[in-house]
Design an enzyme around this catalytic site. Structure first.
Site, PDB file in Angstrom:
ATOM      1  N   GLY A  15      42.104  44.497  36.580  1.00 21.24           N
ATOM      2  CA  GLY A  15      42.294  42.980  36.017  1.00 21.24           C
ATOM      3  C   GLY A  15      43.498  42.383  37.322  1.00 21.24           C
ATOM      4  CE  LYS A  16      43.991  45.423  42.697  1.00 26.38           C
ATOM      5  NZ  LYS A  16      42.510  45.968  42.146  1.00 26.38           N
ATOM      6  CB  THR A  17      41.071  39.319  40.615  1.00 25.65           C
ATOM      7  OG1 THR A  17      40.967  40.043  41.676  1.00 25.65           O
ATOM      8  CG2 THR A  17      40.718  37.705  41.085  1.00 25.65           C
ATOM      9  CE  LYS A  33      41.304  42.129  47.315  1.00 25.97           C
ATOM     10  NZ  LYS A  33      40.793  42.852  45.935  1.00 25.97           N
ATOM     11  CD  GLU A 106      43.443  40.674  43.785  1.00 23.50           C
ATOM     12  OE1 GLU A 106      42.716  41.365  43.281  1.00 23.50           O
ATOM     13  OE2 GLU A 106      43.320  39.474  44.049  1.00 23.50           O
ATOM     14  N   GLY A 107      46.505  43.325  46.263  1.00 24.96           N
ATOM     15  CA  GLY A 107      46.258  44.481  46.947  1.00 24.96           C
ATOM     16  C   GLY A 107      44.974  44.956  46.842  1.00 24.96           C
ATOM     17  CB  ALA A 108      42.283  46.984  48.535  1.00 26.58           C
ATOM     18  N   GLY A 109      42.558  48.052  45.189  1.00 25.51           N
ATOM     19  CA  GLY A 109      42.791  49.186  44.236  1.00 25.51           C
ATOM     20  C   GLY A 109      43.932  49.688  43.835  1.00 25.51           C
TER      21      GLY A 109
END
Length: 220
Positions: A15-17, A33, A106-109
């Site tokens: 649920g980062k996004t 991002k 926002e990062g990746a994973g």
């Protein structure tokens, strides 16, 4: 604004996004991002554009738009690219110099996802000197994933970090906070189809805690 706010997770699909949308809405920030891996469905940037409703936030385009839905270092390799942390930092600083609004990245994973052969997402957080918000989604096994993430943050040192909890499996947020030594900014209730109304209402609820976190120093 002397430091960006970096959103990471305890894994993929936590649920980062949606958390990023709520944080961006609450702070009137600008969303970015820098690394998007996978173009089969709508990108996170495209989704954010549909969820933000305030008149001041801007949504910046990706720096690395990779076709393969895989670890960024593998996706970049397939596209004959090399993800460069210095380039990401330079672009972030340019964005922050042009606006007083907080920059939400926002990062990746998760934090140990490789960006290239030598550097991981955590290395980018350190290079950016970012304030870190960790999204922990409540599911069976998430205590272990959360505490492992916290241990890595603590061992790295000099990172100001907070939790945001997403969804509900069982109510063990307080235990994760206690065991990790990292405070919580709040939780996001489950919503199968979050929209601008949901994002706006959650942003109002979490605004005070988020604003305080952005303004305080490096004390955790």
């Amino acid at each position: 604004m002397d430091a960006p706010v970096f959103i990471t997770g305890i894994g993929t699909g936590v649920g980062k996004t949606i958390a990023s949308a709520i944080i961006t809405e609450a702070l009137g920030g600008h969303y970015w991002k820098p690394v998007q891996a996978g173009l089969d469905e709508s990108t996170d940037t495209e989704r954010i554009k549909t969820l933000i409703s305030n008149p001041v936030s801007q949504v910046h385009e990706e720096l690395y738009l990779l076709t393969l839905p895989a670890s960024p270092h593998l996706a970049a390799r397939k596209d004959h690219l090399q993800i460069d942390i210095d380039t990401i930092c330079q672009r972030a600083h340019e964005m922050m110099e042009k606006s007083l609004n907080p920059l939400i990245i926002e990062g990746a994973g998760g934090l140990l996802v490789p960006l290239n052969e030598n550097e991981k997402v955590l290395d980018l957080v350190v290079a950016l000197k970012a304030k870190l918000i960790i999204v922990s989604r409540n599911y069976l096994g998430s205590i272990n994933h959360s505490l492992l993430t916290a241990e890595k943050i603590k061992s790295t040192g000099n990172i100001s970090a907070r939790w945001i909890f997403n969804d509900h499996f069982m109510n063990y947020e307080d235990e994760i906070v206690k065991w990790s030594g990292i405070d919580s900014l709040g939780s996001i209730p489950f919503n199968a189809a979050p929209d601008t109304s949901f994002v706006s209402s959650q942003a109002r609820r979490l605004k005070s805690a988020l604003t305080h976190f952005v303004k305080v120093g490096l004390a955790t």
